[in-house]
Enzyme design. Structure first.
Site, PDB file in Angstrom:
ATOM      1  N   GLU A   1       0.801  -1.230   0.000  1.00 17.23           N
ATOM      2  CA  GLU A   1       0.000   0.000   0.000  1.00 17.23           C
ATOM      3  C   GLU A   1       0.831   1.277   0.000  1.00 17.23           C
ATOM      4  O   GLU A   1       0.737   2.092   0.930  1.00 17.23           O
ATOM      5  CB  GLU A   1      -0.947   0.021   1.200  1.00 17.23           C
ATOM      6  CG  GLU A   1      -1.926  -1.127   1.230  1.00 17.23           C
ATOM      7  CD  GLU A   1      -3.013  -0.970   2.300  1.00 17.23           C
ATOM      8  OE1 GLU A   1      -2.916  -0.046   3.121  1.00 17.23           O
ATOM      9  OE2 GLU A   1      -3.952  -1.772   2.285  1.00 17.23           O
TER      10      GLU A   1
ATOM     11  N   GLU B   1      -5.059  -8.733   0.858  1.00 21.83           N
ATOM     12  CA  GLU B   1      -5.694  -8.385   2.139  1.00 21.83           C
ATOM     13  C   GLU B   1      -7.163  -8.125   1.884  1.00 21.83           C
ATOM     14  O   GLU B   1      -7.529  -7.470   0.904  1.00 21.83           O
ATOM     15  CB  GLU B   1      -5.131  -7.083   2.745  1.00 21.83           C
ATOM     16  CG  GLU B   1      -3.857  -7.222   3.500  1.00 21.83           C
ATOM     17  CD  GLU B   1      -3.384  -5.895   4.112  1.00 21.83           C
ATOM     18  OE1 GLU B   1      -4.222  -5.094   4.573  1.00 21.83           O
ATOM     19  OE2 GLU B   1      -2.166  -5.692   4.122  1.00 21.83           O
TER      20      GLU B   1
HETATM   21  C1  BGP Z   1      -4.266  -2.083   5.687  1.00 22.31           C
HETATM   22  C2  BGP Z   1      -2.837  -2.324   6.111  1.00 22.31           C
HETATM   23  C3  BGP Z   1      -2.685  -3.255   7.270  1.00 22.31           C
HETATM   24  C4  BGP Z   1      -3.798  -3.207   8.304  1.00 22.31           C
HETATM   25  C5  BGP Z   1      -5.180  -3.067   7.677  1.00 22.31           C
HETATM   26  C6  BGP Z   1      -6.292  -2.830   8.665  1.00 22.31           C
HETATM   27  O1  BGP Z   1      -4.366  -0.829   5.101  1.00 22.31           O
HETATM   28  O2  BGP Z   1      -2.046  -2.831   5.059  1.00 22.31           O
HETATM   29  O3  BGP Z   1      -1.408  -3.029   7.807  1.00 22.31           O
HETATM   30  O4  BGP Z   1      -3.532  -2.266   9.252  1.00 22.31           O
HETATM   31  O5  BGP Z   1      -5.197  -2.043   6.717  1.00 22.31           O
HETATM   32  O6  BGP Z   1      -6.343  -1.503   9.092  1.00 22.31           O
HETATM   33  P1  BGP Z   1      -6.761  -1.069  10.566  1.00 22.31           P
HETATM   34  O7  BGP Z   1      -6.153  -2.045  11.484  1.00 22.31           O
HETATM   35  O8  BGP Z   1      -6.251   0.310  10.781  1.00 22.31           O
HETATM   36  O9  BGP Z   1      -8.244  -1.126  10.667  1.00 22.31           O
END
Ligand code: BGP
Length: 463
Positions: free
Chosen positions: A164, A364
């Site tokens: 990202e 993800e």
């Molecule tokens: C994505 C990232 C992760 C993780 C996820 C969830 O953008 O790659 O590292 O953090 O988001 O986000 P959050 O835990 O802030 O809800």
């Protein structure tokens, strides 16, 4: 719904979010930020322990395998592996940790997918050079990447340069949720370019080392098409720019090795286009990816900006679009994100039609929920049916995209074990496996049993 043969079922995490800071001699920007301003993090919880993966991986990995995770993406922390950032000499403890951990993954039947940057710029490089603001740092990143290939390339076949990259801009240079907490639109444009340059330089090293064998390199992008509020000209123009800036910029550079001309024209007209040399542009052109990772959580919806871009003094990319909150949208209210599974199909078709149907996977996707104790049964098992439904609904649309010819190779859930998440710390839990952060006791949630069945059968149940 059957998935293609050899479809990779997995999960994703990252070094800074899982390992904890044990035996780290250097700090990344989040370590530094926490040391200097712990209150910036939810409940004052920093990355010190995270999910204790540094100490627990020998227990955690078999548990992940029990949850059906046959492939795991994590990241190597630059600030753990490397001792001297200029010369890329290694820290022996860091090098041993990653080596043992990778061996342990393989011994447990889990294929490693290794990423090299998950927001974790070493603080010293941020301080001395401005991190991704500097082109010198792009060379240092390539040296670090090459060291990682040298150390682990015998066992790791799937590599990624960045996770990202857009979030590095959003967090660090536009909206102040990552260190260095700057608000500087034009600088964010240069940072975007420098990251693409760094990625290409790391790919160049990769190609020199692994010639024509079965190693692949990619990048992980957070993608969602920008959906316009309406068919009106203003809304459509807003969506066009949002797509150029948030999606095409990254996809074009990674897959085609060029930048979208429509975007560079606008940036040049606004006087904010990055500084680039012909030599660098040739390097980006020559070093494109083999495999694309797509992170998808929520759709982007936009509308015509309320204020005309001409009337603004400071250039920011969002002078061209405002976010749009669609009435009646389905929400994950804990996280504050809309849930819109169909976007995963739109992404699949976009890659098929506009990006040469490059091999890709969902790197993800997942659902973060607060206070999951609410959903524990009397045996302490979190009954996370909402997570199962979330995954199922996304997989249905993904399956549709695959049926229509999109070249999707796998699905990786965020995440295996509840992990630390930047400013949100442990507020939202995403794991198939619960982590009691006070005792570090880890237990499978209901979704873990369900995911195991899915990954073993390669087939999605109807409901
Ligand atoms: C994505 C990232 C992760 C993780 C996820 C969830 O953008 O790659 O590292 O953090 O988001 O986000 P959050 O835990 O802030 O809800």
């Amino acid at each position: 719904m059957k998935f293609p043969e050899n479809f990779a079922w997995g999960a994703a995490t990252s070094g800074p979010q899982s390992e904890g800071r044990f035996n780290k001699r250097h700090r990344n920007v989040f370590d530094y930020w926490y040391d200097t301003d712990p209150q910036a993090f939810y409940a004052g919880v920093g990355p010190d322990t995270a999910s204790n993966f540094y100490n627990d991986y020998q227990k955690d990995l078999p548990l992940m395998r029990e949850a059906g995770i046959k492939n795991l993406r994590t990241s190597i922390q630059w600030s753990r592996l490397i001792d001297d950032f200029e010369t890329a000499t290694v820290d022996p403890d860091g090098a041993k940790f990653y080596s043992d951990m990778i061996d342990c993954m393989i011994a447990n039947g889990i294929t490693p997918y290794i990423n090299l940057c998950h927001f974790d710029m070493p603080y010293e490089l941020q301080k001395k050079y401005g991190g991704w603001e500097s082109k010198h740092v792009t060379d240092l990143f390539a040296k670090f990447a090459d060291k990682a290939y040298e150390l682990y390339g015998d066992r790791v076949k799937h590599w990624f340069t960045f996770n990202e990259p857009k979030v590095i801009l959003d967090g660090g240079y536009l909206y102040m949720f990552h260190y260095p907490l700057k608000v500087d639109g034009p600088l964010s444009v240069q940072v975007a370019y420098n990251i693409d340059l760094a990625s290409a330089k790391a790919i160049q090293k990769f190609r020199a080392r692994f010639k024509g064998d079965d190693h692949t390199i990619g990048i992980i992008l957070n993608l969602t098409p920008a959906y316009a509020r309406s068919e009106s000209e203003g809304d459509q123009k807003a969506a066009e720019f949002a797509n150029l800036w948030c999606v095409d910029l990254w996809l074009d550079a990674a897959i085609k090795g060029v930048f979208p001309e429509k975007l560079t024209k606008i940036l040049a007209k606004d006087g904010v286009l990055w500084e680039a040399t012909d030599e660098e542009l040739a390097l980006i052109k020559e070093n494109t990816i083999d495999l694309l990772g797509v992170n998808y959580y929520q759709p982007m919806r936009v509308q015509e900006p309320a204020i005309s871009p001409e009337s603004l003094q400071d250039w920011m990319p969002d002078i061209y679009f405002d976010n749009y909150e669609m009435p009646g949208r389905v929400m994950n209210v804990d996280k504050g994100w809309e849930i819109y599974p169909k976007a995963i199909y739109d992404i699949a078709i976009n890659i098929r039609d506009n990006y040469g149907n490059v091999p890709w996977f969902v790197s993800e996707n997942g659902m973060g929920v607060s206070r999951e104790e609410r959903f524990m049964d009397k045996n302490g098992v979190v009954q996370d049916d909402y997570r199962i439904n979330f995954i199922r609904n996304h997989l249905k649309w993904l399956h549709q995209g695959i049926e229509e010819g999109s070249n999707c190779k796998g699905y990786f859930l965020w995440t295996a074990i509840d992990c630390w998440s930047w400013m949100n710390a442990y507020r939202n839990r995403y794991g198939l496996i619960r982590d009691d952060i006070h005792t570090q006791k880890k237990t499978l949630k209901k979704s873990a049993y369900w995911y195991r069945k899915l990954s073993d059968s390669n087939e999605l149940d109807a409901d």
